[in-house]
Write a protein that holds these residues in place. Structure first.
Motif, PDB file in Angstrom:
ATOM      1  N   THR A 461       0.730  -1.258  -0.011  1.00  0.00           N
ATOM      2  CA  THR A 461      -0.074   0.025  -0.037  1.00  0.00           C
ATOM      3  C   THR A 461       1.011   1.096  -0.147  1.00  0.00           C
ATOM      4  O   THR A 461       0.525   2.164  -0.635  1.00  0.00           O
ATOM      5  CB  THR A 461      -0.947   0.061   1.259  1.00  0.00           C
ATOM      6  N   ASP A 465       1.329   4.362  -3.103  1.00  0.00           N
ATOM      7  CA  ASP A 465       0.663   5.652  -2.724  1.00  0.00           C
ATOM      8  C   ASP A 465       1.496   6.905  -3.557  1.00  0.00           C
ATOM      9  O   ASP A 465       2.206   7.505  -3.162  1.00  0.00           O
ATOM     10  CB  ASP A 465       0.998   5.804  -1.445  1.00  0.00           C
ATOM     11  N   ARG A 553     -13.335   1.353 -15.144  1.00  0.00           N
ATOM     12  CA  ARG A 553     -13.887   2.692 -14.652  1.00  0.00           C
ATOM     13  C   ARG A 553     -15.021   3.121 -15.504  1.00  0.00           C
ATOM     14  O   ARG A 553     -14.965   3.080 -16.832  1.00  0.00           O
ATOM     15  CB  ARG A 553     -12.557   3.619 -15.003  1.00  0.00           C
ATOM     16  N   GLY A 584      -6.126  -5.654  -6.362  1.00  0.00           N
ATOM     17  CA  GLY A 584      -7.417  -4.886  -5.510  1.00  0.00           C
ATOM     18  C   GLY A 584      -6.668  -3.407  -5.191  1.00  0.00           C
ATOM     19  O   GLY A 584      -7.196  -2.538  -5.217  1.00  0.00           O
ATOM     20  N   LEU A 585      -5.437  -3.806  -4.640  1.00  0.00           N
ATOM     21  CA  LEU A 585      -4.623  -2.690  -3.897  1.00  0.00           C
ATOM     22  C   LEU A 585      -4.286  -1.740  -5.141  1.00  0.00           C
ATOM     23  O   LEU A 585      -4.384  -0.285  -5.150  1.00  0.00           O
ATOM     24  CB  LEU A 585      -3.427  -2.952  -3.188  1.00  0.00           C
ATOM     25  N   GLU A 587      -5.867  -1.445  -8.048  1.00  0.00           N
ATOM     26  CA  GLU A 587      -6.984  -0.701  -8.490  1.00  0.00           C
ATOM     27  C   GLU A 587      -7.434   0.392  -7.757  1.00  0.00           C
ATOM     28  O   GLU A 587      -8.039   1.598  -8.246  1.00  0.00           O
ATOM     29  CB  GLU A 587      -8.175  -1.737  -8.567  1.00  0.00           C
ATOM     30  N   SER A 588      -7.047   0.361  -6.263  1.00  0.00           N
ATOM     31  CA  SER A 588      -7.554   1.698  -5.489  1.00  0.00           C
ATOM     32  C   SER A 588      -6.569   2.542  -5.634  1.00  0.00           C
ATOM     33  O   SER A 588      -6.841   3.665  -5.880  1.00  0.00           O
ATOM     34  CB  SER A 588      -7.548   1.286  -4.009  1.00  0.00           C
ATOM     35  N   ALA A 589      -5.313   2.267  -5.931  1.00  0.00           N
ATOM     36  CA  ALA A 589      -4.336   3.148  -6.017  1.00  0.00           C
ATOM     37  C   ALA A 589      -4.458   3.893  -7.588  1.00  0.00           C
ATOM     38  O   ALA A 589      -4.540   5.174  -7.783  1.00  0.00           O
ATOM     39  CB  ALA A 589      -3.006   2.676  -6.147  1.00  0.00           C
ATOM     40  N   GLY A 591      -7.403   4.086  -9.167  1.00  0.00           N
ATOM     41  CA  GLY A 591      -8.671   5.083  -9.004  1.00  0.00           C
ATOM     42  C   GLY A 591      -8.250   6.368  -8.400  1.00  0.00           C
ATOM     43  O   GLY A 591      -8.863   7.502  -9.020  1.00  0.00           O
ATOM     44  N   ARG A 592      -7.416   6.694  -7.363  1.00  0.00           N
ATOM     45  CA  ARG A 592      -6.848   7.794  -6.828  1.00  0.00           C
ATOM     46  C   ARG A 592      -6.533   8.726  -8.109  1.00  0.00           C
ATOM     47  O   ARG A 592      -6.333   9.893  -8.147  1.00  0.00           O
ATOM     48  CB  ARG A 592      -6.298   7.604  -5.576  1.00  0.00           C
TER      49      ARG A 592
END
Length: 724
Positions: A461, A465, A553, A584-585, A587-589, A591-592
């Motif tokens: 994570t 970032d 997206r 999944g991690l 994908e979250s990064a 997305g931001r």
């Protein structure tokens, strides 16, 4: 007390002070780092076994990496001392920067006035000034490239008024003045530029108290504006009759900004000319307390070997017997007993054993003189008790003096043994500390290194970032390859709704990975992922990856992550779940990062076009360069050759001439660059043909020019491109 937060608790801040530490003592550390744990290491003290300079610094940096986890580093340049002859300052600074890479460390580089001493050429430069500017560039390079929080603090030359330290400039100057003449290596009108080290400590504390991550250069002015001639006049007051010669040209100083005063509320209080008398008085006290040459000679004699002591004892006996024989006829000199003096001297120098031997030799000489000069016989000498007194006096004097010397030697030896015991204990405790730190690091690696640990997920994570999607693609390939133990990871970005274009791949497959795929080829993969977006090639269909993950997206595929091949032991549910969690991690990064790009799109681009501004284009180019350096991708950088069309028209029309995955950037307001992603040199003719159809001529930019362009963009920021 300064504390660093960690979790729910706090810990003391670890500080490393390194470099030219002749101005650093306990008082300096207390003022600069109150309540912190400070480690002071001088460049010339890092050498323990007489090895080379680089070997000693290798040992120091290994000590830094293995034993301590520093939060702050203060590097004191050798150019804080005027006319220094020390070498290797910039190499040592580079070594410290490399040791700080990958860590959240605040680094303050404290240096002296740029090129203030030495002869200058027609351009106003000298060798030391060039080295000082190179050190500045080095700090800027590591701050921009590796994100190290660094600042440069440029101060006048330092001097110290501490009673525990010896000033490296004023002390040799006082010694020269005590001889009646001194040479100043500067013109009488040259600025003196002197700052007390105690005031530097206060300023360092205030800088760290209000630290920010911005790289900057801070200039400290010389508030008193004294000249070298003023210092010469002050020295003449301390040394009457002093002759001073000024050897050098006057140097005009440039007044720095008052940023330090306005931001940190700091100003110079101590005047070197007022402190000069105090420093001179302490120098005189130190000079008076130095060991007398006679005492040093006695200590050297005591340290000699046994044969030398025996030889010296015999020669001294012959000498004193000669003196006794020569002066025996003199009424004035015959009063002194030279044999007794000989016994006292040998007993005091060499101890009890040699004192008794000297007494025996003196007794033999006395008995011989009785027999030869006074006509005594053995019976007459032996049976008369009054004749025994000189012999008894010799042995008593030898025993007493030898015993006193022996007792003192035993006390000194006991102190040395005690010091050695304490030193061994400290060495043992230090080794235990090093072992404990190494065990802690090993346990941390074991915990974080496990594939199914929360620590590893947290580390992933942190790595992801970032806000640039290209950096996330590169880190994703690295992390998936490391954690999954697989070197066939490929990432595709869906553009135009019909094609998936390669953005990054593991180095092992980067050369032969397909650079573009149609969504029709991936229809089975996109339609069979289910709710988890994970697809597994259970049928072992040729041409498809073993694992696939779709990042959507706005309801449509945006990014595809593939594992092209997998071993038999990796076709397990555990491996699938691990791949799903990591994707999944990612994908979250992503997305931001995509949300940030959407919000900042207008600020990043030239108004009304798809062309990036200078700073944004520099970020994209740096990300592509990092991918290429990691052998995870390739790119071509093309410079648009100016033609008949104005730059403004080219900026508006360039969007239709390049692919959606490519990028265009405007540098310096009038130079247009094209960043062709996942393109190679063999693709250049095709690209030129496509652009020629749009009446756009381009020329490639090679590796060295790319590095120069990145440095130019980092120095100038948006520059004129931001205003375009």
């Amino acid at each position: 007390m300064a504390k660093a937060k960690f979790g729910e608790g706090e810990r003391t801040v670890e500080v490393l002070v390194v470099g030219n530490t002749v101005y650093v003592d306990d008082d300096f550390c207390a003022k600069a780092f109150p309540g912190d744990h400070v480690q002071v290491v001088a460049a010339n003290e890092a050498r323990r076994d007489g090895s080379s300079l680089h070997a000693s610094w290798k040992e120091l940096l290994q000590h830094l990496d293995q034993a301590y986890e520093f939060d702050r580093v203060v590097y004191l340049s050798t150019y804080l001392t005027p006319h220094t002859e020390a070498v290797g300052d910039i190499e040592l600074l580079r070594s410290v920067f490399r040791a700080c890479m990958g860590r959240q460390i605040q680094l303050l580089f404290v240096t002296g006035p740029m090129g203030a001493d030495g002869a200058v050429d027609a351009a106003g430069q000298n060798g030391k000034g060039i080295i000082a500017r190179a050190a500045n560039d080095l700090c800027r390079y590591y701050a921009v490239r590796d994100g190290i929080q660094a600042k440069i603090l440029r101060v006048p030359y330092l001097y110290t008024a501490s009673p525990t330290l010896e000033d490296p400039i004023l002390t040799p100057l006082f010694e020269a003045c005590s001889q009646g003449s001194a040479v100043m290596r500067a013109g009488a009108d040259s600025p003196l530029g002197a700052l007390c080290a105690e005031e530097l400590a206060v300023l360092v504390r205030r800088i760290f108290d209000s630290w920010d991550a911005t790289f900057e250069e801070l200039e400290v002015p010389d508030s008193f504006a004294h000249t070298v001639g003023d210092l010469g006049e002050a020295l003449k007051g301390l040394f009457p009759g002093l002759d001073i010669t000024y050897d050098g040209d006057a140097v005009v100083s440039i007044a720095p900004s008052d940023t330090v005063r306005t931001r940190y509320g700091w100003f110079q209080r101590y005047d070197v000319l007022r402190d000069l008398s105090t420093i001179h008085a302490r120098w005189e006290q130190t000079l008076a307390g130095k060991r007398h040459p006679l005492r040093a000679a006695i200590d050297r004699m005591r340290g000699r070997t046994l044969p030398i002591k025996c030889l010296e004892t015999a020669l001294a006996w012959v000498l004193f017997e000669g003196l006794e024989l020569v002066f025996s006829q003199s009424a004035q000199l015959n009063v002194l007993d030279y044999r007794l003096l000989y016994v006292v001297l040998i007993g005091t120098l060499y101890g009890l054993d040699f004192g008794l031997v000297a007494a025996l030799l003196a007794s033999i000489g006395l008995a011989a003189s009785y027999f030869t000069q006074y006509g005594y016989t053995f019976q007459g000498l032996f049976y008369e008790p009054s004749n025994w007194l000189p012999f008894i006096a010799y042995f008593v004097a030898g025993a007493v003096c030898g015993y006193v010397q022996l007792r003192n030697s035993e006390v000194i030896r006991a102190e040395r043994d005690q010091n050695e015991l304490v030193r061994n204990r400290n060495t043992f405790l230090t080794q235990l500390y090093h072992d404990a730190i190494e065990d802690k690091r090993a346990y941390r690696r074991q915990i974080v290194g496990r594939h199914d640990s929360f620590g590893k997920i947290f580390a992933v994570t942190q790595e992801l970032d970032v806000l640039n999607p290209r950096d996330i693609y590169r880190k994703c390939c690295e992390l998936l390859g490391e954690i999954l133990e697989n070197d066939s990871v490929a990432i595709y970005h869906v553009s135009g709704g019909a094609f998936a274009r390669l953005v990054a791949a593991s180095p092992a497959i980067a050369e032969d990975a397909a650079r573009s795929l149609t969504l029709e080829q991936l229809a089975s993969l996109l339609g069979d992922g289910g709710r988890s977006n994970l697809w597994v090639n259970r049928e072992l269909t040729p041409g498809l990856p073993m694992f696939g993950y779709t990042i959507e997206r706005d309801g449509a595929p945006a990014v595809l992550i593939f594992v092209r091949s997998a071993a038999e032991n990796q076709m397990t549910l555990y491996y699938q779940n691990l791949f799903r969690i990591l994707c999944g991690l990612v994908e979250s990064a992503l997305g931001r990062a995509f949300d940030y790009e959407a919000v900042a799109q207008d600020k990043r681009r030239v108004d009304g076009t798809c062309v990036l501004k200078q700073a944004a284009f520099g970020q994209e180019l740096a990300a592509e360069q990092a991918l290429a350096d990691s052998k995870m991708g390739s790119f071509l950088l093309l410079r648009v050759v100016p033609g008949m069309e104005p730059v403004g028209e080219l900026v508006g029309a360039i969007g239709s001439a390049i692919r959606e995955s490519d990028a265009a950037g405007l540098v310096d307001g009038n130079v247009l660059y094209l960043l062709m992603r996942q393109a190679k040199a063999c693709d250049l003719p095709i690209i030129r043909e496509r652009l020629s159809a749009k009446h756009i001529a381009v020329e490639p930019v090679d590796g060295e020019d790319i590095v120069a362009l990145l440095q130019h963009i980092s120095y100038t920021g948006d520059g004129e491109g931001g205003a375009a």
